[in-house]
Enzyme design. Sequence first.
Site, PDB file in Angstrom:
ATOM      1  N   ASP A   1      25.057 -76.144 -65.977  1.00 48.45           N
ATOM      2  CA  ASP A   1      25.061 -75.174 -67.068  1.00 48.45           C
ATOM      3  C   ASP A   1      26.342 -74.332 -67.066  1.00 48.45           C
ATOM      4  OD1 ASP A   1      22.613 -76.056 -67.913  1.00 48.45           O
ATOM      5  OD2 ASP A   1      21.497 -74.254 -67.361  1.00 48.45           O
TER       6      ASP A   1
ATOM      7  N   HIS B   1      21.926 -75.847 -59.794  1.00 54.57           N
ATOM      8  CA  HIS B   1      21.510 -74.453 -59.623  1.00 54.57           C
ATOM      9  C   HIS B   1      19.996 -74.366 -59.666  1.00 54.57           C
ATOM     10  CE1 HIS B   1      21.613 -74.800 -64.004  1.00 54.57           C
ATOM     11  NE2 HIS B   1      20.975 -73.639 -64.141  1.00 54.57           N
TER      12      HIS B   1
ATOM     13  N   ASP C   1      14.466 -75.436 -65.146  1.00 56.10           N
ATOM     14  CA  ASP C   1      14.764 -76.578 -66.017  1.00 56.10           C
ATOM     15  C   ASP C   1      15.839 -77.490 -65.411  1.00 56.10           C
ATOM     16  OD1 ASP C   1      16.636 -74.411 -66.608  1.00 56.10           O
ATOM     17  OD2 ASP C   1      17.337 -75.633 -68.289  1.00 56.10           O
ATOM     18  N   HIS C   2      16.140 -77.276 -64.114  1.00 54.42           N
ATOM     19  CA  HIS C   2      17.076 -78.158 -63.404  1.00 54.42           C
ATOM     20  C   HIS C   2      16.482 -78.705 -62.112  1.00 54.42           C
ATOM     21  CE1 HIS C   2      20.545 -77.177 -66.036  1.00 54.42           C
ATOM     22  NE2 HIS C   2      19.704 -76.186 -66.330  1.00 54.42           N
TER      23      HIS C   2
ATOM     24  N   HIS D   1      22.694 -79.793 -70.989  1.00 50.77           N
ATOM     25  CA  HIS D   1      21.923 -79.467 -72.198  1.00 50.77           C
ATOM     26  C   HIS D   1      22.561 -80.050 -73.455  1.00 50.77           C
ATOM     27  CE1 HIS D   1      18.978 -76.537 -70.606  1.00 50.77           C
ATOM     28  NE2 HIS D   1      19.925 -76.237 -69.731  1.00 50.77           N
TER      29      HIS D   1
ATOM     30  N   HIS E   1      27.027 -68.684 -64.526  1.00 55.50           N
ATOM     31  CA  HIS E   1      25.671 -68.835 -65.079  1.00 55.50           C
ATOM     32  C   HIS E   1      24.664 -68.305 -64.054  1.00 55.50           C
ATOM     33  CE1 HIS E   1      22.397 -70.666 -67.317  1.00 55.50           C
ATOM     34  NE2 HIS E   1      22.027 -71.329 -66.251  1.00 55.50           N
TER      35      HIS E   1
ATOM     36  N   HIS F   1      17.625 -72.845 -61.459  1.00 55.57           N
ATOM     37  CA  HIS F   1      16.718 -72.661 -62.603  1.00 55.57           C
ATOM     38  C   HIS F   1      15.721 -73.823 -62.716  1.00 55.57           C
ATOM     39  CE1 HIS F   1      19.635 -69.694 -64.778  1.00 55.57           C
ATOM     40  NE2 HIS F   1      18.872 -69.105 -63.885  1.00 55.57           N
TER      41      HIS F   1
HETATM   42 FE    FE Z   1      19.585 -75.076 -67.987  1.00 56.28          FE
HETATM   43 ZN    ZN Z   2      20.376 -72.676 -65.979  1.00 58.85          ZN
END
Ligand code: FE
Ligand code: ZN
Length: 241
Positions: free
Chosen positions: A133, A56, A60-61, A171, A114, A58
């Site tokens: 996530d 996805h 942090d990915h 995570h 998410h 975001h």
């Molecule tokens: Fe994440």
């Molecule tokens: Zn995420």
Amino acid sequence: MTVTAQAIPMLSDNYAWLLTESVTGKTGIVDPAEAAPVIAALDRLGRKLDSIFLTHHHDDHVAGTAELVEKYHATVVGNGADAHRLPPLDVSVHEGSLVEFGAARLRVIETPGHTLGHISYYIADGGILLPGDTLFSLGCGRLFEGTPGQMFKSLAKYHDLPDETLVCAAHEYTAANAKFALSVDPENEALQARAEEVAALRQRNLPTLPVTLGEERATNPFIRAATEEEFARLRAAKDRF
Ligand code: FE
Ligand code: ZN
């Protein structure tokens, strides 16, 4: 079994998963939040990067993607429906897509909740689930864009996968998730045992992942929720926890 997955820790609690395919020697990374830890891991293995798989959009990915593409000319795979907010894709996928990875295939499972464009990858040849996530050990992703109903249906899509499937989530949230899980399911002995194991692992700074889907089916309140209503109640309670 030709594909194996290894957790590469990054940022404060993210894992990117390094995939290696043993027949052809292909290497892939799932959700590279950063490039440097991936490059260091590849250098240690003496490998180059062939593929980048995104779950996805975001940061942090995906934030390490551009640097990895520049260095290795790796192929970027992601949800075509979300292409407008993902790094440039070489392979646009959707529900049921089979993505070639050396001698193996990754099957795409659309798992909105998410985010609306969130996808998971399942590798039968290796028994690996990359839920991003969507599913965490003892927890599930926050609903930033989707509804509880969407997330409930997304998690249900994992139901036909074997118990031995390795859950390679994005995570390290397991210790915090264990506290909430125990608060709603205090008598569950499998959960109590898992919580102890998790505490011991984290004390030694070791990852709690991967975990098997069978273990999650015995311990994770979100995939144990029998109805959409129960799931929605749990998700709301966790947000307030
Ligand atoms: Fe994440
Ligand atoms: Zn995420």
